[in-house]
Write a protein that holds these residues in place. Sequence first.
Motif, PDB file in Angstrom:
ATOM      1  N   ASP A 129     -20.218  12.846  27.089  1.00 61.07           N
ATOM      2  CA  ASP A 129     -20.248  12.347  25.719  1.00 61.07           C
ATOM      3  C   ASP A 129     -21.334  11.561  25.541  1.00 61.07           C
ATOM      4  O   ASP A 129     -22.023  11.380  23.983  1.00 61.07           O
ATOM      5  N   GLY A 130     -21.889  10.889  26.444  1.00 63.34           N
ATOM      6  CA  GLY A 130     -23.106  10.120  25.937  1.00 63.34           C
ATOM      7  C   GLY A 130     -24.651  10.637  26.046  1.00 63.34           C
ATOM      8  O   GLY A 130     -25.501  10.370  25.198  1.00 63.34           O
ATOM      9  N   VAL A 131     -24.583  11.922  26.679  1.00 59.44           N
ATOM     10  CA  VAL A 131     -25.869  12.629  26.822  1.00 59.44           C
ATOM     11  C   VAL A 131     -25.842  13.527  25.504  1.00 59.44           C
ATOM     12  O   VAL A 131     -24.973  14.562  25.675  1.00 59.44           O
ATOM     13  N   ALA A 132     -26.592  13.295  24.402  1.00 61.74           N
ATOM     14  CA  ALA A 132     -26.405  13.961  23.311  1.00 61.74           C
ATOM     15  C   ALA A 132     -27.634  14.780  23.130  1.00 61.74           C
ATOM     16  O   ALA A 132     -27.610  15.425  22.066  1.00 61.74           O
ATOM     17  N   GLY A 133     -28.619  15.089  23.756  1.00 60.47           N
ATOM     18  CA  GLY A 133     -29.702  15.644  23.681  1.00 60.47           C
ATOM     19  C   GLY A 133     -30.878  15.347  24.651  1.00 60.47           C
ATOM     20  O   GLY A 133     -30.735  14.701  25.378  1.00 60.47           O
ATOM     21  N   PRO A 134     -31.935  15.928  24.499  1.00 61.73           N
ATOM     22  CA  PRO A 134     -32.952  15.855  25.558  1.00 61.73           C
ATOM     23  C   PRO A 134     -33.362  14.405  25.818  1.00 61.73           C
ATOM     24  O   PRO A 134     -33.664  14.048  26.984  1.00 61.73           O
ATOM     25  N   ILE A 135     -33.413  13.454  24.813  1.00 56.55           N
ATOM     26  CA  ILE A 135     -33.980  12.093  24.964  1.00 56.55           C
ATOM     27  C   ILE A 135     -32.937  11.368  25.916  1.00 56.55           C
ATOM     28  O   ILE A 135     -33.247  10.731  26.729  1.00 56.55           O
ATOM     29  N   THR A 136     -31.829  11.423  25.432  1.00 54.26           N
ATOM     30  CA  THR A 136     -30.293  10.750  26.323  1.00 54.26           C
ATOM     31  C   THR A 136     -30.467  11.225  27.494  1.00 54.26           C
ATOM     32  O   THR A 136     -30.076  10.668  28.728  1.00 54.26           O
ATOM     33  N   PHE A 137     -30.690  12.659  27.836  1.00 52.74           N
ATOM     34  CA  PHE A 137     -30.677  13.388  29.177  1.00 52.74           C
ATOM     35  C   PHE A 137     -31.868  12.835  29.921  1.00 52.74           C
ATOM     36  O   PHE A 137     -31.607  12.253  31.164  1.00 52.74           O
ATOM     37  N   VAL A 138     -33.076  12.607  29.513  1.00 52.49           N
ATOM     38  CA  VAL A 138     -33.996  12.259  30.214  1.00 52.49           C
ATOM     39  C   VAL A 138     -33.633  10.432  30.655  1.00 52.49           C
ATOM     40  O   VAL A 138     -34.112  10.350  31.616  1.00 52.49           O
ATOM     41  N   ILE A 139     -33.498   9.846  29.691  1.00 52.31           N
ATOM     42  CA  ILE A 139     -33.039   8.274  30.009  1.00 52.31           C
ATOM     43  C   ILE A 139     -32.091   8.457  30.878  1.00 52.31           C
ATOM     44  O   ILE A 139     -32.112   7.646  32.270  1.00 52.31           O
ATOM     45  N   ALA A 140     -30.904   9.292  31.227  1.00 51.68           N
ATOM     46  CA  ALA A 140     -29.895   9.302  32.069  1.00 51.68           C
ATOM     47  C   ALA A 140     -30.388   9.693  33.448  1.00 51.68           C
ATOM     48  O   ALA A 140     -30.228   8.977  34.534  1.00 51.68           O
TER      49      ALA A 140
END
Length: 179
Positions: A129-140
């Motif tokens: 739910d929280g990973v919405a795209g490449p930026i949030t994936f990289v942050i996670a």
Amino acid sequence: MKFLTLYFVLLKATATTFAGLASLPVVRDELVVQRHVLTDHQLNAAIVITRSTPGPVGLYVVSVGYFADGIVGAIAGWLAMATPALGIIFLLRFIGPRAEHPRIRGMLRAVVLASAGLLVASAVPLARDGVAGPITFVIAFAGLVALLSKKVDTLWVIGAGAAISLVSALLGVRETSGL
């Protein structure tokens, strides 16, 4: 949702876990999966609110209560969070002197490992739910690597994630969903 029902659900979560977010699997199963009074998105928001503000990690149950039933739900969450903390005073009186016994230590170690396994099982759907795209994936991914490989304070990871997200928003980069 009725006050007492929400209180007992959140009390079950807080009283049967031994570390901050270890109650997450119980909360998710009861309120998201079974009762449908909360979404994964709201559960993620409750965690973000708690991790972004001062106070204990288990405080997220207050936000969960609020999302489930407004102010009354927040009060139920606060009471559910405080009840085990007050009950531990009585347990310390009776179990405290026996805590170093190998059987007690082994039992406590097993409970911590089981809680860790449950936490990982709950983290996967919340990450979806929280990973919405490449930026949030990289942050996670970067946050996970930083926390597992270095002695980085979680506050730095949260701050860096917020800063990266803010900069990407200022640059007009949009992700498909998320908080």
